[in-house]
Design an enzyme around this catalytic site. Structure first.
Site, PDB file in Angstrom:
ATOM      1  N   TRP A  55       0.862  -1.346   0.096  1.00 52.72           N
ATOM      2  CA  TRP A  55       0.068  -0.033   0.137  1.00 52.72           C
ATOM      3  C   TRP A  55       0.972   1.267  -0.086  1.00 52.72           C
ATOM      4  CZ3 TRP A  55      -4.383   0.066  -1.831  1.00 52.72           C
ATOM      5  CH2 TRP A  55      -5.334  -1.185  -1.914  1.00 52.72           C
ATOM      6  N   GLU A  56       1.945   1.335   0.499  1.00 55.25           N
ATOM      7  CA  GLU A  56       2.913   2.599   0.531  1.00 55.25           C
ATOM      8  C   GLU A  56       3.665   2.668  -0.738  1.00 55.25           C
ATOM      9  OE1 GLU A  56       2.409   4.735   2.671  1.00 55.25           O
ATOM     10  OE2 GLU A  56       1.361   3.544   4.302  1.00 55.25           O
ATOM     11  N   GLY A  57       4.098   1.277  -1.204  1.00 52.87           N
ATOM     12  CA  GLY A  57       4.674   1.481  -2.716  1.00 52.87           C
ATOM     13  C   GLY A  57       5.972   2.080  -2.431  1.00 52.87           C
TER      14      GLY A  57
END
Length: 194
Positions: A55-57
């Site tokens: 989700w943070e990538g």
């Protein structure tokens, strides 16, 4: 989520009587132990680390392979500035550029702090590895483990209610965000796995 009622009902039936408070506490502790939900040294598991990184990538990769800081896409003023694996803070600003190694090193440092904060917020509350991982992901994104109702519910052993609370944390600057909806759904799903 495991319902304890059938277990208590069966033991009550076998004994032919109800339980006193001490017996309820001992049976709860035995169930927690069997499920691996002992308050042990807390560490982020592989599932939690993968969820956070997904989700943070490691966003804003430049053609030269390095990464540049970017404004928060959901806030009206662009704050906080972010770089790498969702790293924010007073030291992150417009124009920063990091290598992959710098992004990874900062993530490793940030995770230690977030794990410690979640562990402190939970105290000795029975917590499975999946629950802990989901809560660290939630805290890494929101910074809210200390004030969230889901923490209070988790500590009270009200896991189904705590799981439902993830879906309330989908807003940025008062607007629901599709990405936050999807992330919270994945965190809630992980939290619910024993």
């Amino acid at each position: 989520m495991l319902s304890r009622k059938p277990i208590f009902d069966e033991v009550r039936h076998l004994l032919g009587r109800g339980f006193d408070r001490a017996e309820v506490a001992r049976l709860d502790a035995a169930i927690d132990s069997a499920l691996g939900m002992l308050p042990a040294a807390r560490e982020l598991g592989d599932a939690g680390k993968a969820l956070i990184r997904k989700w943070e990538g490691c966003a804003r990769r430049r053609p030269d392979g390095r990464f540049e800081a970017y404004p928060d896409p959901g806030s009206a003023d662009g704050k906080p500035w972010t770089i790498g694996w969702g790293s924010t803070g007073p030291d992150i600003r417009k124009g920063m550029i990091w290598t992959q190694a710098e992004c990874d090193a900062r993530f490793d440092r940030d995770i230690v702090r977030h794990v410690e904060e979640v562990a402190a917020a939970l105290g000795d509350a029975a917590t499975s590895q999946n629950q802990f991982d989901a809560l660290v992901s939630f805290h890494y994104n929101t910074g809210a483990i200390g004030r969230a109702t889901l923490t209070r519910l988790h500590k009270a052993g009200r896991f189904a209610e705590a799981q439902a609370e993830f879906g309330k944390w989908i807003y940025n600057d008062g607007k629901p965000m599709d990405g936050l909806k999807a992330r919270r759904a994945e965190e809630a799903a992980l939290y619910g796995l024993l």
